[in-house]
Design an enzyme around this catalytic site. Structure first.
Site, PDB file in Angstrom:
ATOM      1  N   CYS A   1       0.853  -1.203   0.000  1.00  0.00           N
ATOM      2  CA  CYS A   1       0.000   0.000   0.000  1.00  0.00           C
ATOM      3  C   CYS A   1       0.879   1.240   0.000  1.00  0.00           C
ATOM      4  CB  CYS A   1      -0.906   0.019   1.216  1.00  0.00           C
ATOM      5  SG  CYS A   1      -1.700   1.621   1.450  1.00  0.00           S
ATOM      6  N   VAL A   2       0.627   2.131  -0.944  1.00  0.00           N
ATOM      7  CA  VAL A   2       1.486   3.311  -1.090  1.00  0.00           C
ATOM      8  C   VAL A   2       1.441   4.216   0.135  1.00  0.00           C
ATOM      9  CG1 VAL A   2      -0.293   4.563  -2.422  1.00  0.00           C
ATOM     10  CG2 VAL A   2       2.098   5.249  -2.585  1.00  0.00           C
TER      11      VAL A   2
END
Lengths: 140, 130
Positions: B78-79
Site C-alpha cells: 500500500c502506497v
C-alpha cells in the site's frame, strides 16, 4: 444498489476492534473504508471490543501530538456507508452507552433525503449472524 | 480456488507474515491461484530490501521475493502505508525528493483499490494480522 451482470457487488465488512490511538489500526482502517466506498460494494462497518472507543464523543488529542480523526466518521453517510453495527456487550463491558458515541446518519435518497440513523446496536449473537452473511471480512 | 491475501503485520515482530507466506506457498503448491498478496499497516515492511537478519534465521523479505520470482505472485505494498514507514520504490523516492529507495524485487507499490479489487476478484480473502 444496482447489480447488473458485469458488475459484481459483494458484501464487505470492516471490523474495528482496537482503540483509536495507541496503534495506527483505527486510522488506517478508516482510510481503507473511504477508498472502498468508491467501488460500489455493499459496505458494513462494525465497532466492537475497544473499537467502540473510536466513536466516543469529545476526543481530544492535543497532548499526544496525533491527529484527532474522529470527525471523519461523520462523513461516512456522504460516502453512502449507512450500515454501522455497534456491539452492545462491548459498550456494556466498558461502561459506555450510545449516548457516549457520536451520532452517525445518512440521507435516504429513496425517502426524500430524510436523515436517518446509520447506527445499529446489536448483541454479540446478532453480530455473529451479520458476519455470517458477509463475503469479505476485514478485521483491523 | 482463487485466494486474496492481506498481510497486516511486519516481519519478525509478529508471526502473521510467516503464516501468510506459508499459507500462500501451500495454496500454490496445492494448485490454487493466489490472485494477489496485499501488504498493509506494518505489513509493508515485508517489502524492504534492507533487512539483514542473522544468517541462521529465515529471511522473510527474500522468501516473499522468491515466491514472486518462482510463481509470479502479485505482491503489492500500500502506497500510503509504505510512505509513512519509509518504504519507497525508485519512482516514489524520486517523486518525494528522497535519495534512496528500498523495495525488494518482486514487490510493487500501489493503492488501496488493489486490496478492494482482490476482495472482489478472489473466492476467499484471508487476513493475516495480530
Amino acid at each position: 444498489m444496482d447489480n447488473d451482470d458485469d458488475q459484481v457487488v459483494k458484501k464487505f465488512m470492516y471490523m474495528n476492534r482496537k482503540a483509536p490511538y495507541g496503534t495506527i489500526y483505527a486510522l488506517e482502517s478508516l482510510e481503507v473504508v473511504l477508498i472502498a466506498a468508491a467501488f460500489d460494494q455493499d459496505v458494513s462497518l462494525v465497532f466492537a471490543d475497544d473499537g467502540v472507543y473510536q466513536l466516543t464523543n469529545s476526543q481530544s488529542t492535543d497532548d499526544i501530538g496525533m491527529k484527532n480523526f474522529s470527525p471523519t466518521y461523520s462523513a461516512l453517510g456522504d460516502y453512502d456507508i449507512k450500515k454501522i453495527y455497534i456491539e452492545k456487550e462491548s459498550l456494556d463491558e466498558r461502561g459506555l452507552t450510545l449516548e457516549d458515541l457520536q451520532a452517525l446518519t445518512y440521507e435516504d435518497e429513496d425517502d426524500d433525503w430524510a436523515e436517518k440513523d446509520s447506527i445499529h446496536l446489536v448483541s454479540r449473537e446478532e453480530l455473529a449472524e451479520v458476519i455470517d452473511q458477509q463475503d469479505v471480512v476485514f478485521s483491523f | 480456488m482463487k485466494y486474496g491475501i492481506l498481510v497486516n503485520e511486519g516481519p519478525y515482530t509478529h508471526q502473521a507474515s510467516d503464516s501468510a507466506y506459508k499459507f500462500t506457498k501451500a495454496a500454490i503448491d496445492k494448485g490454487h491461484e493466489v490472485f494477489r498478496v496485499f501488504f498493509y499497516h506494518d505489513g509493508v515492511n515485508n517489502g524492504t530490501s534492507l533487512a539483514v537478519p542473522p544468517q541462521d534465521d529465515r529471511h522473510i523479505p527474500d522468501q516473499w521475493s522468491a515466491l514472486a520470482k518462482d510463481h509470479g505472485v502479485d505482491l503489492v505494498l500500500c502506497v500510503a502505508a509504505a510512505q509513512r514507514r519509509g518504504i519507497l520504490d525508485e519512482d516514489e523516492a524520486k517523486r518525494n525528493g528522497k535519495t534512496s529507495h528500498n523495495v525488494i524485487e518482486g514487490f510493487r507499490i500501489s493503492g488501496l483499490g488493489q486490496l478492494i479489487e482482490a476482495g472482489i476478484q478472489a473466492d476467499r480473502l484471508v487476513v493475516f494480522g495480530d
